[in-house]
Design a protein around this motif. Structure first.
Motif, mmCIF file in Angstrom:
data_model
loop_
_atom_site.group_PDB
_atom_site.id
_atom_site.type_symbol
_atom_site.label_atom_id
_atom_site.label_comp_id
_atom_site.label_asym_id
_atom_site.label_seq_id
_atom_site.Cartn_x
_atom_site.Cartn_y
_atom_site.Cartn_z
ATOM 1 N N SER B 379 1.239 -1.856 0.132
ATOM 2 C CA SER B 379 0.141 0.182 -0.146
ATOM 3 C C SER B 379 1.117 2.009 0.041
ATOM 4 O O SER B 379 0.407 2.547 -0.398
ATOM 5 C CB SER B 379 -0.844 0.238 1.093
ATOM 6 O OG SER B 379 -0.193 0.120 2.504
ATOM 7 N N ARG B 380 2.150 1.139 1.002
ATOM 8 C CA ARG B 380 2.903 2.211 0.187
ATOM 9 C C ARG B 380 3.497 2.442 -0.787
ATOM 10 O O ARG B 380 4.491 3.672 -0.681
ATOM 11 C CB ARG B 380 3.915 2.116 1.581
ATOM 12 C CG ARG B 380 3.100 1.930 3.278
ATOM 13 C CD ARG B 380 2.322 3.016 3.252
ATOM 14 N NE ARG B 380 2.614 3.959 4.126
ATOM 15 C CZ ARG B 380 2.935 4.593 4.933
ATOM 16 N NH1 ARG B 380 3.628 3.856 5.836
ATOM 17 N NH2 ARG B 380 3.502 5.949 4.837
ATOM 18 N N LEU B 381 3.367 1.741 -1.127
ATOM 19 C CA LEU B 381 4.909 1.442 -2.316
ATOM 20 C C LEU B 381 4.024 2.732 -3.623
ATOM 21 O O LEU B 381 5.371 3.419 -4.450
ATOM 22 C CB LEU B 381 4.091 0.201 -3.700
ATOM 23 C CG LEU B 381 5.686 -0.006 -4.541
ATOM 24 C CD1 LEU B 381 7.006 0.070 -4.463
ATOM 25 C CD2 LEU B 381 5.214 -1.481 -5.252
ATOM 26 N N PRO B 382 3.343 3.089 -4.261
ATOM 27 C CA PRO B 382 2.738 4.189 -5.013
ATOM 28 C C PRO B 382 3.366 5.272 -4.423
ATOM 29 O O PRO B 382 4.201 6.474 -5.201
ATOM 30 C CB PRO B 382 1.595 4.452 -5.228
ATOM 31 C CG PRO B 382 1.052 3.064 -4.522
ATOM 32 C CD PRO B 382 1.341 2.322 -4.025
ATOM 33 N N GLN B 383 3.799 5.721 -3.314
ATOM 34 C CA GLN B 383 4.090 7.258 -2.310
ATOM 35 C C GLN B 383 6.081 6.903 -2.627
ATOM 36 O O GLN B 383 6.093 7.747 -2.893
ATOM 37 C CB GLN B 383 3.719 6.514 -0.741
ATOM 38 C CG GLN B 383 4.191 7.768 -0.560
ATOM 39 C CD GLN B 383 3.488 8.203 1.109
ATOM 40 O OE1 GLN B 383 3.247 6.779 1.593
ATOM 41 N NE2 GLN B 383 4.149 9.044 2.094
ATOM 42 N N ILE B 384 6.042 5.742 -2.190
ATOM 43 C CA ILE B 384 7.536 5.683 -1.785
ATOM 44 C C ILE B 384 8.255 5.745 -3.429
ATOM 45 O O ILE B 384 9.580 6.461 -3.671
ATOM 46 C CB ILE B 384 8.059 4.659 -1.141
ATOM 47 C CG1 ILE B 384 9.618 4.805 -0.878
ATOM 48 C CG2 ILE B 384 7.606 3.321 -2.438
ATOM 49 C CD1 ILE B 384 10.276 4.034 0.115
ATOM 50 N N LEU B 385 7.705 5.568 -4.200
ATOM 51 C CA LEU B 385 8.332 5.439 -5.616
ATOM 52 C C LEU B 385 7.673 6.839 -6.661
ATOM 53 O O LEU B 385 8.783 7.664 -6.917
ATOM 54 C CB LEU B 385 6.698 4.328 -6.639
ATOM 55 C CG LEU B 385 7.184 2.959 -6.859
ATOM 56 C CD1 LEU B 385 6.635 1.689 -7.540
ATOM 57 C CD2 LEU B 385 8.494 3.075 -7.629
ATOM 58 N N VAL B 386 7.174 7.529 -5.958
ATOM 59 C CA VAL B 386 6.590 9.391 -6.524
ATOM 60 C C VAL B 386 8.569 9.741 -5.822
ATOM 61 O O VAL B 386 9.370 10.706 -6.025
ATOM 62 C CB VAL B 386 5.165 9.176 -5.516
ATOM 63 C CG1 VAL B 386 5.573 11.399 -6.355
ATOM 64 C CG2 VAL B 386 4.601 9.419 -7.029
ATOM 65 N N GLU B 387 8.009 9.902 -4.522
ATOM 66 C CA GLU B 387 9.066 10.560 -3.867
ATOM 67 C C GLU B 387 10.654 9.649 -4.205
ATOM 68 O O GLU B 387 10.770 11.105 -3.841
ATOM 69 C CB GLU B 387 8.824 10.309 -2.232
ATOM 70 C CG GLU B 387 8.096 10.631 -1.722
ATOM 71 C CD GLU B 387 7.948 10.558 -0.105
ATOM 72 O OE1 GLU B 387 8.776 9.519 0.490
ATOM 73 O OE2 GLU B 387 6.388 10.501 0.357
ATOM 74 N N THR B 388 10.915 8.820 -4.482
ATOM 75 C CA THR B 388 12.147 8.472 -5.335
ATOM 76 C C THR B 388 12.455 9.184 -6.479
ATOM 77 O O THR B 388 13.286 9.510 -6.965
ATOM 78 C CB THR B 388 12.276 6.787 -4.678
ATOM 79 O OG1 THR B 388 12.014 6.059 -3.943
ATOM 80 C CG2 THR B 388 13.621 6.443 -5.180
ATOM 81 N N LYS B 389 11.054 9.683 -7.273
ATOM 82 C CA LYS B 389 11.478 9.683 -7.735
ATOM 83 C C LYS B 389 12.051 11.469 -8.550
ATOM 84 O O LYS B 389 12.402 11.996 -8.688
ATOM 85 C CB LYS B 389 10.363 9.485 -9.703
ATOM 86 C CG LYS B 389 10.182 8.193 -9.863
ATOM 87 C CD LYS B 389 9.268 7.807 -10.035
ATOM 88 C CE LYS B 389 8.805 8.605 -11.694
ATOM 89 N NZ LYS B 389 9.889 7.652 -13.010
ATOM 90 N N GLU B 390 10.890 12.377 -7.123
ATOM 91 C CA GLU B 390 11.193 13.462 -6.744
ATOM 92 C C GLU B 390 12.518 13.266 -6.706
ATOM 93 O O GLU B 390 13.003 14.561 -7.233
ATOM 94 C CB GLU B 390 10.112 13.752 -5.993
ATOM 95 C CG GLU B 390 9.079 14.325 -6.904
ATOM 96 C CD GLU B 390 8.301 14.687 -5.706
ATOM 97 O OE1 GLU B 390 6.337 14.400 -5.568
ATOM 98 O OE2 GLU B 390 8.317 14.510 -4.196
ATOM 99 N N LEU B 392 15.206 11.871 -7.350
ATOM 100 C CA LEU B 392 16.402 11.780 -8.344
ATOM 101 C C LEU B 392 16.277 12.362 -9.244
ATOM 102 O O LEU B 392 17.524 13.265 -9.296
ATOM 103 C CB LEU B 392 15.859 10.879 -9.135
ATOM 104 C CG LEU B 392 15.999 8.899 -8.551
ATOM 105 C CD1 LEU B 392 15.159 8.377 -9.188
ATOM 106 C CD2 LEU B 392 17.446 8.761 -8.987
ATOM 107 N N ILE B 393 15.556 13.522 -9.673
ATOM 108 C CA ILE B 393 14.860 14.508 -10.308
ATOM 109 C C ILE B 393 16.012 16.265 -10.060
ATOM 110 O O ILE B 393 16.825 16.225 -10.412
ATOM 111 C CB ILE B 393 13.753 14.595 -10.878
ATOM 112 C CG1 ILE B 393 12.956 13.803 -11.657
ATOM 113 C CG2 ILE B 393 14.055 16.128 -11.529
ATOM 114 C CD1 ILE B 393 11.847 14.290 -11.734
ATOM 115 N N GLU B 394 15.938 16.020 -8.800
ATOM 116 C CA GLU B 394 16.095 16.740 -7.986
ATOM 117 C C GLU B 394 17.852 17.083 -8.044
ATOM 118 O O GLU B 394 18.694 18.030 -7.651
ATOM 119 C CB GLU B 394 15.893 16.742 -6.524
ATOM 120 C CG GLU B 394 16.141 18.074 -5.157
ATOM 121 C CD GLU B 394 15.324 17.473 -4.085
ATOM 122 O OE1 GLU B 394 13.978 17.447 -4.073
ATOM 123 O OE2 GLU B 394 15.674 17.825 -3.014
#
Lengths: 297, 495
Positions: B379-390, B392-394
């Motif tokens: 259930s926490r996977l989408p949140q961690i993926l989105v935060e990780t991608k941000e 990486l970009i930052e």
């Protein structure tokens, strides 16, 4: 010769021609030294439209597949201390990998309804029945075990096997005999060719593609210069090369079903085959020289 | 003042970080204890099985991680468990570190000989023993790799499904508790090891479930088998493992589906699992990865988060599984659902996933890739993926993502230039932030790869002081002199 052109486009361009069992001669293509399948050819013959037709009613629809029990390819071979042969006791044996490819091709032809029955044949001692059972688990319909044991089995070679296969092909009224191109223990690459010669049938050896078209077979052969496409009449002998297909794994339900399929037993004498070996001399193995670890200064 | 402090802190962090990648390796000169041990080694396993050659030692001092090579002082090639036991006794007597080595395909520096010592290369023990077809179990030695075992079993209709990607030694996989793409249906090594034969630090031979025993389940005593699974060579040398086998699937269907966002892809995964579909593999590739794969393998997938699925079963059940999954993906705005049963078409469909590692490397030629590894509840996977991608970009990092979404486990394949210390530093901070993010979401800092050298501090954060104390206590009982693979999993007590 028919060669495939690997251009920058993703699809190779194949030019097909009809050779009636003879390779094309007088090709004006350029031979490039690197890679087996580059070059181009001229289209010299009229192209015959490819028509996939199910097997005609005059043919028996039966395919004979030869399978050989050999030492498993992953085993480290050891030479016997008296140099008379390799150690086979207690060593894992399995079906020759090229025979697996042959069985897979026959089963694929049956699944596509080009043929009706696949018969797996093996010559050897009692343990050869395990190899036939594996072929049955892959999809063969029934098996024939030609019993050859002891001294005779040690001296048997492609000539004797091809006599047996030829006799069986006639007895079973087979329209196609598929064998592996060679066995991994002797690397002879002779049985298919000898069988075709004894039967006076056309042969398509080193097949990397096989298509049945009416009462003819189109075989794409792997040769030194690239790929050669030939069209041969049936009945015929085909030997399978590595890239013909990827053999399926035998699944448990199929192994269970295979236990109920029939394996007929017979002796070479029943087929009128004489097993006398024409070979002289015995196997003499030699271990390679031992490499000693030394100091590098 | 504050800026001076932060600069000092940064420098010490950088220094510590660089040291973790450039450890002072081993003893440069052979000490006296090693010399006397050498003659004992030679008498036990023979002259040809003891190697001091520099190339051999370097080969046995590194694995597939980014950690620098730390070669051992000597490499031994024992041939049977009796030799392993005798050699371990010699090492114990002389206080020499012991590092077991399988295939060197680990990803966390587990074979680095940070304190020098003796590497036990177990590749000569390569027999498949005791296959029991009706009982679905087999016992193998450490030199048997996963692909070699499956090739051995091909006539029997059985296979060993745990597939970590590399052709790893099965005992090594047991030592690191490996997992893989099939874990969602077949489990990881923890669920599939029935018994182990382990040589302990003092040379005694332990059978974790009793000698030769292989019941499918047991409630006899403490679960020693799972104590050693995942111990990464710090508690003993695994010399035999008894594995649970499964029947080869009758038929296999592969499918691919694209989604407009990560949330929809993960929602589909959850719903597929809740619908009871016994899916065998469910893999996630994000849009950066798909773009890399399109370029590398010349494919034309839509550049969106994509799920790669594989179904195992009989012909009838496959139809049902595929239909159910297609409905679920469509209800989650999935598009381009393609599926195939024939082997060649399946290969083509999954080509992107198979070449993912090389596609990521090809994004920046000349660079190396580091694979992160965290696992969180689904259930926490989408949140961690989105935060990780941000993240990486930052931080201007190249990090395509591939994940085993069925388990909530994903890897960022961070492509980094190994000669640029500043970038390495950014990568190191990023991985620490990612691990801490996963820990904050009730997850773990390592889903498959193990703790090895680089995640010891994170293990302490994850487990808490009490659990680490218990682990240290177990280590003290089984290896009081700390000769078994020192420097891994648990931090030295001084820190």
């Amino acid at each position: 010769m028919n060669l495939t052109t690997q251009s920058a486009a993703s699809q190779p361009i194949k030019v097909e021609s009809v050779g009636f069992g003879w390779p094309l001669i007088g090709c004006a293509g350029r031979w490039l030294p690197s890679g087996a399948s580059t070059g181009f050819t001229l289209k010299c013959f009229r192209r015959v439209p490819r028509v996939k037709v199910n097997v005609s009613s005059t043919m028996s629809g039966r395919v004979l597949v030869g399978v050989k029990r050999v030492i498993d390819y992953a085993v480290k071979i050891r030479v016997k201390p008296d140099n008379s042969g390799v150690v086979t006791d207690g060593v894992k044996h399995s079906m020759n990998p090229f025979c697996e490819i042959a069985v897979e091709e026959a089963v694929k032809l049956k699944e596509k309804k080009f043929i009706k029955e696949v018969v797996a044949v093996s010559c050897g001692p009692q343990q050869s029945q395990e190899t036939i059972r594996t072929a049955l688990a892959m999809g063969a319909d029934r098996g024939i075990h030609v019993e050859v044991t002891g001294k005779e089995y040690e001296n048997i070679g492609p000539l004797q096997i091809s006599k047996i296969m030829a006799a069986l092909a006639k007895k079973e009224d087979a329209q196609l005999v598929i064998l592996g191109k060679q066995a991994i223990d002797d690397d002879c690459n002779q049985t298919g060719q000898m069988t075709a010669a004894l039967l006076d049938w056309p042969q398509g050896t080193f097949a990397s593609e096989l298509t049945l078209e009416g009462d003819k077979i189109k075989v794409v052969r792997e040769i030194d210069g690239g790929l050669e496409t030939i069209k041969i009449n049936m009945p015929a002998v085909v030997t399978a090369d590595l890239r013909l297909n990827t053999p399926r794994y035998a699944t448990l339900p199929n192994i269970m079903k295979a236990k109920k399929k029939k394996i007929a037993n017979m002796k070479p004498a029943d087929l009128g085959v004489d097993l006398t070996s024409r070979r002289r001399g015995r196997y003499r193995g030699r271990r390679s020289a031992r490499r000693e670890e030394g100091t590098v200064y | 003042m504050a800026s001076l402090l932060t600069r000092r802190l940064q420098f010490s962090c950088l220094h510590r970080f660089l040291r973790s990648f450039n450890l002072n390796c081993g003893n440069v000169t052979r000490c006296a204890s090693l010399d006397s041990a050498l003659s004992a080694f030679r008498s036990i396993c023979g002259e040809g099985r003891v190697s001091l050659g520099e190339a051999v030692r370097e080969q046995h001092g590194k694995d597939e991680s980014l950690h620098r090579c730390c070669p051992p002082d000597v490499v031994l090639f024992p041939g049977c468990v009796e030799e392993v036991s005798a050699l371990a006794q010699v090492c114990h007597r002389h206080g020499l570190p012991i590092i077991p080595f399988g295939t060197g395909t680990g990803l966390e520096g587990g074979v680095s000989a940070v304190k020098g010592g003796v590497c036990f290369s177990l590749r000569n023990m390569d027999q498949v023993l005791d296959l029991h077809q009706e009982d679905f179990d087999v016992t193998v030695e450490p030199g048997v790799t996963r692909k070699a075992l499956n090739s051995y079993l091909r006539d029997t209709g059985l296979w060993f499904p745990v597939d970590p990607g590399a052709d790893a030694s099965l005992c090594g996989m047991a030592a690191t508790s490996a997992s893989g793409t099939n874990a969602v249906r077949y489990g990881t090594m923890r669920e599939n090891v029935l018994n182990l034969e382990v040589v302990l630090a003092d040379g005694s031979v332990l059978h974790t479930a009793g000698k030769g025993r292989r019941p499918r389940k047991t409630s006899a005593g403490y679960n020693l088998t799972n104590l050693f699974v995942g111990s990464e060579g710090t508690l003993g040398i695994i010399t035999k493992t008894t594995l649970r086998l499964y029947g080869v699937p009758e038929a296999v269907v592969s499918a691919v589906c694209s989604f407009p966002s990560i949330q929809e892809a993960v929602d589909s995964t959850v719903q597929v699992l809740q619908a009871g579909v016994p899916i065998a593999r469910i893999e996630f590739l994000d849009d950066v990865m798909i773009d890399a794969c399109n370029r590398f393998s010349r494919l034309s997938y839509p550049v969106m988060p994509t799920l790669f699925l594989e179904f195992h079963g009989s012909e009838q059940s496959l139809k049902e599984q595929v239909n159910t999954t297609e409905e679920i993906t469509q209800s989650n705005r999935g598009s381009d659902f393609q599926w195939a049963q024939e082997a060649e078409t399946r290969e083509r469909l999954w080509k992107a996933r198979h070449d993912a590692w090389y596609a990521a490397l090809a994004l920046r030629p000349g660079c190396k890739a580091y694979s992160t590894d965290v696992c969180v509840p689904l259930s926490r996977l989408p949140q961690i993926l989105v935060e990780t991608k941000e993240d990486l970009i930052e931080n201007r990092l190249t990090g395509p993502i591939a994940g085993h979404v069925g388990d909530g486990n994903f890897h960022c394949l961070v492509v980094v230039d190994p000669s640029d210390p500043e970038e390495l530093h950014r990568v190191h901070l990023f991985t620490e932030r990612l691990a801490r993010r996963a820990l904050a979401m009730d997850g773990t800092c390592t889903g498959e790869h193990g703790v090895g050298l680089g995640k010891r501090a994170l293990l302490r954060e994850e487990m808490g002081a009490t659990a680490i104390q218990v682990m240290q206590g177990l280590k003290d009982v089984l290896d009081p002199d700390n000769v078994m693979n020192p420097g891994k999993v648990l931090q030295p007590r001084e820190i």
